[in-house]
Design a protein around this motif. Structure first.
Motif, PDB file in Angstrom:
ATOM      1  N   HIS A  42       0.845  -1.202   0.000  1.00  0.00           N
ATOM      2  CA  HIS A  42       0.000   0.000   0.000  1.00  0.00           C
ATOM      3  C   HIS A  42       0.875   1.245   0.000  1.00  0.00           C
ATOM      4  CE1 HIS A  42      -2.877   2.892   1.631  1.00  0.00           C
ATOM      5  NE2 HIS A  42      -2.103   3.068   2.661  1.00  0.00           N
ATOM      6  N   GLU A  43       0.705   2.086  -1.031  1.00  0.00           N
ATOM      7  CA  GLU A  43       1.631   3.216  -1.211  1.00  0.00           C
ATOM      8  C   GLU A  43       1.219   4.405  -0.359  1.00  0.00           C
ATOM      9  OE1 GLU A  43       1.805   4.618  -5.189  1.00  0.00           O
ATOM     10  OE2 GLU A  43       3.450   5.965  -4.772  1.00  0.00           O
ATOM     11  N   LEU A  44       2.194   4.895   0.410  1.00  0.00           N
ATOM     12  CA  LEU A  44       1.937   6.073   1.228  1.00  0.00           C
ATOM     13  C   LEU A  44       2.107   7.316   0.389  1.00  0.00           C
ATOM     14  CD1 LEU A  44       3.780   5.477   4.591  1.00  0.00           C
ATOM     15  CD2 LEU A  44       1.347   5.814   4.270  1.00  0.00           C
ATOM     16  N   LYS A  45       1.147   8.250   0.536  1.00  0.00           N
ATOM     17  CA  LYS A  45       1.276   9.493  -0.245  1.00  0.00           C
ATOM     18  C   LYS A  45       0.869  10.666   0.608  1.00  0.00           C
ATOM     19  CE  LYS A  45       0.922   8.465  -5.112  1.00  0.00           C
ATOM     20  NZ  LYS A  45       0.124   8.377  -6.292  1.00  0.00           N
ATOM     21  N   ILE A  46       1.562  11.782   0.390  1.00  0.00           N
ATOM     22  CA  ILE A  46       1.163  13.001   1.098  1.00  0.00           C
ATOM     23  C   ILE A  46      -0.017  13.625   0.353  1.00  0.00           C
ATOM     24  CG2 ILE A  46       3.456  13.451   2.021  1.00  0.00           C
ATOM     25  CD1 ILE A  46       3.764  15.601  -0.183  1.00  0.00           C
ATOM     26  N   GLU A  47      -0.805  14.394   1.092  1.00  0.00           N
ATOM     27  CA  GLU A  47      -1.925  15.085   0.453  1.00  0.00           C
ATOM     28  C   GLU A  47      -1.413  16.365  -0.208  1.00  0.00           C
ATOM     29  OE1 GLU A  47      -4.948  13.553   3.947  1.00  0.00           O
ATOM     30  OE2 GLU A  47      -5.140  15.611   3.256  1.00  0.00           O
ATOM     31  N   LYS A  48      -2.170  16.816  -1.173  1.00  0.00           N
ATOM     32  CA  LYS A  48      -1.750  18.024  -1.888  1.00  0.00           C
ATOM     33  C   LYS A  48      -1.974  19.252  -0.993  1.00  0.00           C
ATOM     34  CE  LYS A  48      -1.780  19.439  -6.684  1.00  0.00           C
ATOM     35  NZ  LYS A  48      -2.373  19.333  -7.998  1.00  0.00           N
ATOM     36  N   THR A  49      -0.893  19.992  -0.745  1.00  0.00           N
ATOM     37  CA  THR A  49      -1.017  21.223   0.044  1.00  0.00           C
ATOM     38  C   THR A  49      -0.294  22.342  -0.699  1.00  0.00           C
ATOM     39  OG1 THR A  49       0.963  20.607   1.299  1.00  0.00           O
ATOM     40  CG2 THR A  49      -1.153  20.068   2.298  1.00  0.00           C
ATOM     41  N   ALA A  50      -0.590  23.553  -0.311  1.00  0.00           N
ATOM     42  CA  ALA A  50      -0.030  24.706  -1.012  1.00  0.00           C
ATOM     43  C   ALA A  50       1.441  24.913  -0.672  1.00  0.00           C
ATOM     44  CB  ALA A  50      -0.825  25.958  -0.636  1.00  0.00           C
ATOM     45  N   ASN A  51       2.174  25.432  -1.657  1.00  0.00           N
ATOM     46  CA  ASN A  51       3.556  25.877  -1.426  1.00  0.00           C
ATOM     47  C   ASN A  51       3.498  27.391  -1.290  1.00  0.00           C
ATOM     48  OD1 ASN A  51       4.654  23.235  -1.902  1.00  0.00           O
ATOM     49  ND2 ASN A  51       4.305  23.578  -4.078  1.00  0.00           N
TER      50      ASN A  51
ATOM     51  N   PRO B 130      10.919   4.863  10.068  1.00  0.00           N
ATOM     52  CA  PRO B 130      11.826   5.870   9.503  1.00  0.00           C
ATOM     53  C   PRO B 130      11.820   5.853   7.971  1.00  0.00           C
ATOM     54  CG  PRO B 130      12.878   4.781  11.341  1.00  0.00           C
ATOM     55  CD  PRO B 130      11.586   4.065  11.095  1.00  0.00           C
ATOM     56  N   GLU B 131      11.713   4.649   7.384  1.00  0.00           N
ATOM     57  CA  GLU B 131      11.691   4.560   5.919  1.00  0.00           C
ATOM     58  C   GLU B 131      10.473   5.274   5.347  1.00  0.00           C
ATOM     59  OE1 GLU B 131      13.908   0.926   7.377  1.00  0.00           O
ATOM     60  OE2 GLU B 131      12.090   1.991   7.955  1.00  0.00           O
ATOM     61  N   GLU B 132       9.326   5.077   5.991  1.00  0.00           N
ATOM     62  CA  GLU B 132       8.098   5.720   5.509  1.00  0.00           C
ATOM     63  C   GLU B 132       8.182   7.229   5.661  1.00  0.00           C
ATOM     64  OE1 GLU B 132       5.368   3.457   7.966  1.00  0.00           O
ATOM     65  OE2 GLU B 132       4.589   2.411   6.207  1.00  0.00           O
ATOM     66  N   ARG B 133       8.725   7.690   6.793  1.00  0.00           N
ATOM     67  CA  ARG B 133       8.850   9.145   7.018  1.00  0.00           C
ATOM     68  C   ARG B 133       9.768   9.756   5.965  1.00  0.00           C
ATOM     69  NH1 ARG B 133       9.167   7.670  12.795  1.00  0.00           N
ATOM     70  NH2 ARG B 133      11.420   7.836  12.628  1.00  0.00           N
ATOM     71  N   GLU B 134      10.873   9.072   5.644  1.00  0.00           N
ATOM     72  CA  GLU B 134      11.801   9.583   4.624  1.00  0.00           C
ATOM     73  C   GLU B 134      11.110   9.669   3.274  1.00  0.00           C
ATOM     74  OE1 GLU B 134      14.903  10.815   5.317  1.00  0.00           O
ATOM     75  OE2 GLU B 134      14.052  10.443   7.291  1.00  0.00           O
ATOM     76  N   GLN B 135      10.338   8.641   2.964  1.00  0.00           N
ATOM     77  CA  GLN B 135       9.622   8.592   1.680  1.00  0.00           C
ATOM     78  C   GLN B 135       8.666   9.773   1.562  1.00  0.00           C
ATOM     79  OE1 GLN B 135       7.322   4.976   1.440  1.00  0.00           O
ATOM     80  NE2 GLN B 135       6.266   5.651  -0.395  1.00  0.00           N
ATOM     81  N   LEU B 136       7.957  10.081   2.634  1.00  0.00           N
ATOM     82  CA  LEU B 136       6.976  11.168   2.609  1.00  0.00           C
ATOM     83  C   LEU B 136       7.660  12.528   2.506  1.00  0.00           C
ATOM     84  CD1 LEU B 136       4.660   9.605   5.305  1.00  0.00           C
ATOM     85  CD2 LEU B 136       4.060   9.950   2.923  1.00  0.00           C
TER      86      LEU B 136
END
Lengths: 246, 182
Positions: A42-51, B130-136
């Protein structure tokens, strides 16, 4: 009859699965020891936020030298787990109480102090069983250091012209940037649990090492020699036959 | 004889192997000359957030929130800048300068600028490794880099470069100064 048996066994299986999920959920809530890791890729992704651009600054940094380093940076951490069991005999030789103390202290590079304490407590009649364990984290670090002259520090009085010669008083050579982005750190290996703040501290330490290495490698001296020539060539392009940097 | 050869080979292997500690201390270092004039620095702030769920919220979720700062510098590469790029007429006190187009010179998102603000793990989910935090964090860096063309930093860099050269040539006595970009 066979069909009925099949249905019953399916229902039993479904009930077992539901019960297992409920137990896991409850166990996770109350005990915290059953945890589900990141499953099925399951791929972790950040949400889109403003720069948000919070600052714009005018600069006149003439970078003449760039230092690059690739290194493995390892940070170690030692833990001492200790059990202390002591007995207090009364006059009749009976043991009144036995207490067990279990504690752990994180000690960095002070293992000798812990050993001394163990020896002392052993003398006091405390039997101590201690084991040392080590945590470790290793990063491959790519560091970049940029240096040169800040031309905004050249005042009008620092420049004078004599026929076809420009005399310019240069400011001190300085380091402009120690560049370390998240992509410049590759987590190679780790042992033990490392929190976000602990990893951050390790990274800051690594960049400080790169900075020291850049200085030891002679980045400032390089700016003062070949960097100075670069600045002179730059000013020569303004039409001077000679440029003398003071 | 065979025993001697075997013993010698063993000693050779033992003393030729470096410890992991020695290998860890190896580093690649290099230094490069350059001539880049940085004319503008942007400070960019970004909130990094993630809400990680599996099967909705049934098994718990993982949330975190970081604030981060990135420093961008832009300017012009003067490695090939020479007298051929300067057309000066000292009699008429006019000069025309042709500069290369502005580009991003450095991008810096240091570790000390990334601060954890909030983090929560519920249910049967494990903490962020730590790996997940680095990836993010690397995803956040990519997100800022991809947005650079929309910042206007290169236009500001060229404007400031124009101002810099105008001031420089003014000090040298020129009255009509024209700055162009390739």
């Amino acid at each position: 009859m066979a069909a009925a048996k099949k249905v019953i066994s399916i229902i039993k299986l479904a009930l077992i699965i539901i019960a297992a999920i409920v137990v896991l959920g409850l166990a996770g809530q109350f005990s915290g020891f059953i945890k589900i890791p990141n499953l099925f890729g399951h791929e972790l992704k950040i949400e889109k936020t403003a720069n948000v651009i919070s600052g714009i600054k005018k600069i006149s940094e003439f970078t003449t030298t760039c230092y690059y380093e690739e290194t493995v940076f390892v940070e170690k951490r030692y833990h001492t787990k200790s059990h202390a069991i002591y007995a207090k005999p009364d006059m009749d030789g009976k043991i009144d109480a036995v207490k067990t103390i279990i504690g752990s202290n994180t000690i960095e590079n002070k293992v000798d102090a812990a050993k001394a304490l163990v020896a002392k407590r052993a003398q006091e009649g405390v039997v101590r069983d201690s084991t040392e364990t080590g945590d470790m984290i290793a990063f491959i670090v790519h560091g970049t250091v940029r240096a040169g002259y800040d031309l905004s520090k050249i005042a009008e009085t620092d420049m004078r012209i004599n026929k076809d010669t420009l005399f310019v008083k240069l400011p001190e050579a300085e380091i402009f940037d120690y560049i370390s982005n998240p992509s410049d750190y590759e987590l190679f290996d780790k042992v033990g649990s490392w929190s976000d703040s602990q990893v951050k501290a390790v990274k800051i330490k690594a960049v400080n090492h790169v900075r020291e290495d850049a200085i030891d490698f002679g980045i400032i001296e390089k700016v003062q020699t070949t960097g100075k020539e670069k600045v002179c060539s730059f000013f020569k392009a303004f039409g001077f036959n000679h440029v003398i940097a003071e | 004889m065979k025993k001697t050869i075997a013993l010698f080979s063993l000693l050779l292997i033992i003393f030729s192997c470096k410890s992991n500690e020695d290998l860890m201390n190896k580093k690649i270092q290099s230094i490069k000359d350059m001539a880049e004039l940085g004319t503008v620095e942007y400070t960019v702030r970004k909130v990094i957030k993630a809400d990680d769920k599996i099967f909705g919220n049934k098994l718990g979720e993982r949330k975190f929130l970081w604030t981060s700062v990135a420093y961008l510098k832009a300017g012009i590469d003067l490695n090939d800048f020479s007298t051929s790029d300067v057309d000066a007429d000292s009699e008429n006190k006019t000069v025309t300068v042709t500069l290369p187009k502005a580009k991003i010179l450095s991008f810096n998102m240091p570790a000390e600028s990334i601060d954890s603000v909030y983090s929560r793990v519920s249910g049967v989910r494990t903490k962020f490794s730590p790996e997940e935090r680095e990836q993010l964090k690397q995803q956040a860096e990519v997100a800022i880099r991809e947005d650079i063309p929309n910042f206007g930093i290169l236009q500001d860099a060229e404007k400031n470069a124009k101002d810099f050269f105008t001031v420089m040539f003014s000090r040298l006595g020129y009255e009509t100064i024209t700055i162009n970009f390739k």
